[in-house]
Scaffold this active site. Structure first.
Site, PDB file in Angstrom:
ATOM      1  N   SER A   1      45.176  38.462  31.679  1.00 52.08           N
ATOM      2  CA  SER A   1      46.101  37.678  32.481  1.00 52.08           C
ATOM      3  C   SER A   1      47.229  37.116  31.623  1.00 52.08           C
ATOM      4  O   SER A   1      47.932  37.865  30.955  1.00 52.08           O
ATOM      5  CB  SER A   1      45.334  36.593  33.235  1.00 52.08           C
ATOM      6  OG  SER A   1      46.087  36.093  34.315  1.00 52.08           O
TER       7      SER A   1
ATOM      8  N   ASP B   1      43.820  41.130  38.343  1.00 50.42           N
ATOM      9  CA  ASP B   1      43.572  40.242  37.210  1.00 50.42           C
ATOM     10  C   ASP B   1      42.247  40.525  36.498  1.00 50.42           C
ATOM     11  O   ASP B   1      41.185  40.557  37.126  1.00 50.42           O
ATOM     12  CB  ASP B   1      43.574  38.806  37.722  1.00 50.42           C
ATOM     13  CG  ASP B   1      43.588  37.761  36.626  1.00 50.42           C
ATOM     14  OD1 ASP B   1      43.346  38.096  35.465  1.00 50.42           O
ATOM     15  OD2 ASP B   1      43.839  36.584  36.956  1.00 50.42           O
TER      16      ASP B   1
END
Length: 267
Positions: free
Chosen positions: A45, A159
């Site tokens: 991320s 993610d």
């Protein structure tokens, strides 16, 4: 005892945490100041985002942009047309990456870099270490429900925090002898800290708090099973996931946390 420079090396695992990720910049600055040579970088991320600039020797460029961000600019930066698969299409972030990283590939990085994503179809962890660097970062930051997923081959990528919030295992698989990990979300371990303000939280605040709970719990489990050689945990409990405009404060917190961890571990 003074260590020889060749013994002061390690791979770097940069965890997720949205705006808290600016702390990674401070950590990297502290490691450089203490002559710790980074041999490999893996990021999840926001860790992938910062890691990409570090691995391409463009961290100074990112830091300048971060320090200039205002709250108004942050709101305009994430603004986008609604999408059926996410609140934001993320083209502003992609444009920023394109502007500064261009058509660079992961293979061209000065420091070997991998980003971590999740295949939404199979729930499988996916390590991206080849191909376009912008696509690899964009996949890793695709928070479900916020940013639209990235399609790559037969994968639907979101993610990496869903499966590996602090990618220690990824750095080890890349070949690092030792691993320094940065955990941005030790909130639950401290206990008693509210994840949302009193009153009625908005949708992004709810999603952010939910992500913190999931990632902190998963991080605790994964780090217990595969502990890094050095763990850096900046005190960021008071920083919201949306506080991208607080760059100087967050960078400083990462810097001082890294110096304290290095001193305590006698690195």
């Amino acid at each position: 005892m003074i260590q020889h420079p060749e013994t002061r090396s390690a791979g770097l695992a940069l965890g997720g945490g949205a705006a808290r990720g600016w702390a990674h910049i401070g950590v990297i600055l502290a490691l450089a100041e203490r002559n710790v040579h980074i041999t490999h970088v893996a990021g999840t991320s926001i860790g992938a985002f910062v890691g990409a600039f570090f691995a391409t020797r463009a961290l100074d460029t990112l830091m300048i942009s971060v320090l200039q961000l205002t709250r108004k600019q942050v709101l305009s930066f994430v603004a986008s047309l609604p999408s059926r698969t996410g609140l934001l299409k993320g083209h502003h972030i992609t444009s920023f990456l394109d502007q500064h990283l261009g058509a660079a590939t992961l293979e061209q990085c000065s420091i070997p870099l991998a980003t971590v994503a999740t295949d939404l179809r199979t729930a499988r962890e996916v390590t991206l270490d080849r191909g376009n660097i912008v696509e690899a970062v964009r996949a890793s930051i695709a928070v479900p429900g916020v940013f639209t997923p990235i399609r790559r081959d037969n994968l639907l990528l979101v993610d990496g925090g869903l499966v590996n919030p602090v990618p220690v295992s990824t750095v080890r698989a890349m070949g690092a002898d030792r691993v320094i990990a940065v955990d941005l979300n030790p909130v639950i371990r401290k206990g008693g800290l509210p994840l949302v303000e009193d009153g009625q939280p908005n949708m992004l605040e709810i999603l952010g708090a939910s992500a913190q709970i999931i990632e902190a719990t998963l991080t605790r489990t994964r780090l217990a099973a595969d502990p890094p050689d050095l763990l850096i945990c900046p005190d960021l409990a008071h920083v919201s996931y949306q506080d991208f405009h607080r760059g100087r404060e967050i960078i400083d917190l990462g810097y001082h946390a890294a110096l304290a961890a290095l001193a305590e571990a006698a690195w």
